[in-house]
Design a protein around this motif. Structure first.
Motif, mmCIF file in Angstrom:
data_model
loop_
_atom_site.group_PDB
_atom_site.id
_atom_site.type_symbol
_atom_site.label_atom_id
_atom_site.label_comp_id
_atom_site.label_asym_id
_atom_site.label_seq_id
_atom_site.Cartn_x
_atom_site.Cartn_y
_atom_site.Cartn_z
ATOM 1 N N LEU A 1 45.770 56.746 33.933
ATOM 2 C CA LEU A 1 44.920 55.551 33.842
ATOM 3 C C LEU A 1 44.192 55.491 32.512
ATOM 4 C CD1 LEU A 1 43.207 55.710 37.351
ATOM 5 C CD2 LEU A 1 45.295 54.491 36.704
ATOM 6 N N ARG A 2 43.958 54.270 32.062
ATOM 7 C CA ARG A 2 43.125 54.036 30.893
ATOM 8 C C ARG A 2 42.123 52.941 31.254
ATOM 9 N NH1 ARG A 2 45.433 57.965 30.231
ATOM 10 N NH2 ARG A 2 46.376 58.815 28.356
ATOM 11 N N HIS A 3 40.859 53.255 31.032
ATOM 12 C CA HIS A 3 39.764 52.312 31.297
ATOM 13 C C HIS A 3 39.135 51.915 29.966
ATOM 14 C CE1 HIS A 3 39.581 53.086 35.668
ATOM 15 N NE2 HIS A 3 39.955 54.306 35.333
ATOM 16 N N ASP A 4 38.555 50.736 29.919
ATOM 17 C CA ASP A 4 37.756 50.293 28.767
ATOM 18 C C ASP A 4 38.500 50.418 27.443
ATOM 19 O OD1 ASP A 4 35.593 49.805 30.532
ATOM 20 O OD2 ASP A 4 35.070 51.933 30.437
ATOM 21 N N GLN A 5 39.726 49.981 27.409
ATOM 22 C CA GLN A 5 40.524 50.049 26.193
ATOM 23 C C GLN A 5 40.308 48.797 25.342
ATOM 24 O OE1 GLN A 5 42.901 52.821 25.474
ATOM 25 N NE2 GLN A 5 41.291 53.515 26.842
ATOM 26 N N ASP B 1 38.215 45.736 40.778
ATOM 27 C CA ASP B 1 38.758 46.705 41.727
ATOM 28 C C ASP B 1 40.241 46.459 42.021
ATOM 29 O OD1 ASP B 1 38.553 44.361 43.203
ATOM 30 O OD2 ASP B 1 37.750 45.351 44.990
ATOM 31 N N CYS C 1 46.643 50.272 32.510
ATOM 32 C CA CYS C 1 45.426 49.917 31.792
ATOM 33 C C CYS C 1 44.556 49.183 32.805
ATOM 34 C CB CYS C 1 45.766 49.037 30.592
ATOM 35 S SG CYS C 1 44.345 48.630 29.575
ATOM 36 N N VAL C 2 43.509 49.840 33.276
ATOM 37 C CA VAL C 2 42.707 49.337 34.387
ATOM 38 C C VAL C 2 41.585 48.448 33.858
ATOM 39 C CG1 VAL C 2 41.259 49.998 36.341
ATOM 40 C CG2 VAL C 2 43.244 51.386 35.729
ATOM 41 N N GLU D 1 42.482 49.673 42.498
ATOM 42 C CA GLU D 1 42.284 50.369 43.764
ATOM 43 C C GLU D 1 42.815 49.569 44.953
ATOM 44 O OE1 GLU D 1 39.819 49.983 41.491
ATOM 45 O OE2 GLU D 1 39.594 52.047 40.811
ATOM 46 N N PRO E 1 38.143 45.800 34.466
ATOM 47 C CA PRO E 1 36.808 46.057 35.012
ATOM 48 C C PRO E 1 36.609 45.572 36.452
ATOM 49 C CG PRO E 1 36.749 44.154 33.573
ATOM 50 C CD PRO E 1 38.159 44.703 33.497
ATOM 51 N N ASP F 1 47.321 46.199 36.617
ATOM 52 C CA ASP F 1 46.521 46.712 37.730
ATOM 53 C C ASP F 1 46.554 45.821 38.966
ATOM 54 O OD1 ASP F 1 44.898 44.676 36.723
ATOM 55 O OD2 ASP F 1 43.155 45.961 36.387
#
Length: 141
Positions: free
Chosen positions: A34-38, A13, A8-9, A16, A11, A65
């Motif tokens: 990957l999951r963004h903005d959950q 960096d 669960c990434v 990365e 906001p 992350d």
């Protein structure tokens, strides 16, 4: 034998800079989900489980992350542990005899290296009642 990695990434960096290089170093061909903005890490992880169901994998590793996997034999160790039908969850830190969700405050086991310090509750393959979510591996079953 293959693990998938679910993250669960946030906001930043961190993924990365930290998690991705660690995964690529120890398991370069592994699927990364990957999951963004959950809205929650629970939704993210449940959707990763749903996606992983269609993959031919030997388990899923959920990591934050900002976690860097250092052990070159990490994937083979996790897959080997999942060969035991009594083991369904593997993690870096866990605890037993819990009285709340704060598992780091009870009979804690495991070791984590943080920037500038080591949190050490012992190493080895140890039975616990709960595993902390900073690194949580689940068997396909």
């Amino acid at each position: 034998m293959t693990l998938a990695y679910g993250i669960c990434v946030g906001p930043t960096d961190k993924f990365e800079r930290i998690a991705l290089p660690g995964i690529k170093r120890v398991d370069p061909n592994a699927p990364i989900l990957l999951r963004h903005d959950q809205q929650s890490i629970f939704q993210a992880y449940n959707s990763i489980i749903d996606e992983a169901a269609s993959l031919d994998i030997d388990g899923i590793v959920f990591i934050h992350d900002d976690v860097f996997i250092r052990d070159d034999r990490f994937a083979s160790k996790v897959i080997s542990l999942f060969g035991d039908p009594e083991i369904g969850i593997v993690g870096t830190v866990g605890a037993s005899n819990l009285r709340s969700a704060e598992c780091w405050w009870y009979e804690t086991r495991g070791r984590v290296y943080e920037i500038g310090r080591t949190i050490d509750y012992g190493v080895g393959t140890l039975d616990v009642d709960a595993v902390d979510g900073l690194l949580l591996s689940v068997a396909p079953s």
